[in-house]
Motif scaffolding. Structure first.
Motif, mmCIF file in Angstrom:
data_model
loop_
_atom_site.group_PDB
_atom_site.id
_atom_site.type_symbol
_atom_site.label_atom_id
_atom_site.label_comp_id
_atom_site.label_asym_id
_atom_site.label_seq_id
_atom_site.Cartn_x
_atom_site.Cartn_y
_atom_site.Cartn_z
ATOM 1 N N GLU A 49 6.075 9.211 -9.614
ATOM 2 C CA GLU A 49 7.037 8.798 -10.825
ATOM 3 C C GLU A 49 7.934 9.399 -9.674
ATOM 4 O O GLU A 49 9.082 8.642 -9.191
ATOM 5 N N ALA A 50 8.323 10.702 -9.119
ATOM 6 C CA ALA A 50 9.156 11.427 -8.931
ATOM 7 C C ALA A 50 9.088 10.708 -7.205
ATOM 8 O O ALA A 50 10.385 10.984 -7.306
ATOM 9 N N ARG B 171 5.667 1.107 -13.527
ATOM 10 C CA ARG B 171 5.020 1.604 -14.796
ATOM 11 C C ARG B 171 4.640 0.370 -15.787
ATOM 12 O O ARG B 171 3.322 0.766 -16.001
ATOM 13 N N LEU B 172 5.174 -0.942 -15.903
ATOM 14 C CA LEU B 172 4.486 -2.025 -16.506
ATOM 15 C C LEU B 172 3.424 -2.391 -15.814
ATOM 16 O O LEU B 172 2.275 -3.040 -16.577
ATOM 17 N N ARG B 173 3.587 -3.345 -14.753
ATOM 18 C CA ARG B 173 2.616 -3.222 -13.700
ATOM 19 C C ARG B 173 1.351 -2.158 -13.140
ATOM 20 O O ARG B 173 0.783 -2.928 -13.001
ATOM 21 N N GLY B 174 2.021 -1.294 -14.025
ATOM 22 C CA GLY B 174 0.773 -0.311 -13.340
ATOM 23 C C GLY B 174 0.511 0.380 -11.607
ATOM 24 O O GLY B 174 -0.199 0.417 -11.164
ATOM 25 N N VAL B 175 1.882 -0.219 -11.311
ATOM 26 C CA VAL B 175 1.171 0.611 -9.738
ATOM 27 C C VAL B 175 1.794 1.976 -9.662
ATOM 28 O O VAL B 175 1.354 2.066 -8.069
ATOM 29 N N LYS C 105 0.753 -1.259 -0.352
ATOM 30 C CA LYS C 105 -0.232 -0.171 0.011
ATOM 31 C C LYS C 105 0.818 0.919 -0.243
ATOM 32 O O LYS C 105 0.420 2.156 -0.856
ATOM 33 N N GLN C 106 2.247 1.293 0.970
ATOM 34 C CA GLN C 106 3.117 1.886 0.678
ATOM 35 C C GLN C 106 3.494 3.003 -0.787
ATOM 36 O O GLN C 106 3.922 3.630 -0.664
ATOM 37 N N TRP C 107 3.477 2.387 -1.575
ATOM 38 C CA TRP C 107 4.131 1.779 -3.381
ATOM 39 C C TRP C 107 3.229 2.413 -3.887
ATOM 40 O O TRP C 107 3.340 2.671 -5.095
ATOM 41 N N THR C 108 1.625 2.007 -3.490
ATOM 42 C CA THR C 108 0.946 1.467 -5.139
ATOM 43 C C THR C 108 0.718 3.426 -4.567
ATOM 44 O O THR C 108 0.157 4.037 -3.944
#
Length: 81
Positions: A32-33, A64-68, A25-28
């Motif tokens: 990008e910055a 980015r590819l995984r949509g996170v 949850k902290q990373w989702t």
């Protein structure tokens, strides 16, 4: 004794799953910055400075590819040039 061990094992497993979900949850939803800044903070002690940008780029590309990562919407304030 076996019952107590099983209960402790299940409690440990439940706690581990809880920690993984909280970390995810902290990373989702980071931009990008924000993701780059967080990665630089976490990896700067473990990765040599000359490789840090390359490693960060690879991780952010996979995120980015995984949509996170959150996509930044273009803000149009309505002013004409």
């Amino acid at each position: 004794m076996k019952k107590l061990f099983r209960i402790a094992l299940l409690a440990g497993l439940g706690f581990a799953i809880y920690k993984v979900i909280e970390e995810k949850k902290q990373w989702t939803g980071l931009s990008e910055a924000e993701a780059r800044a967080k990665l630089n903070d976490k990896l700067s002690a473990k990765v040599p400075p000359e490789k840090l940008d390359k490693v960060t780029d690879q991780i952010v590309d996979q995120m980015r590819l995984r949509g996170v990562l959150r996509t930044e919407a273009v803000v149009d304030n309505g002013s004409a040039v």
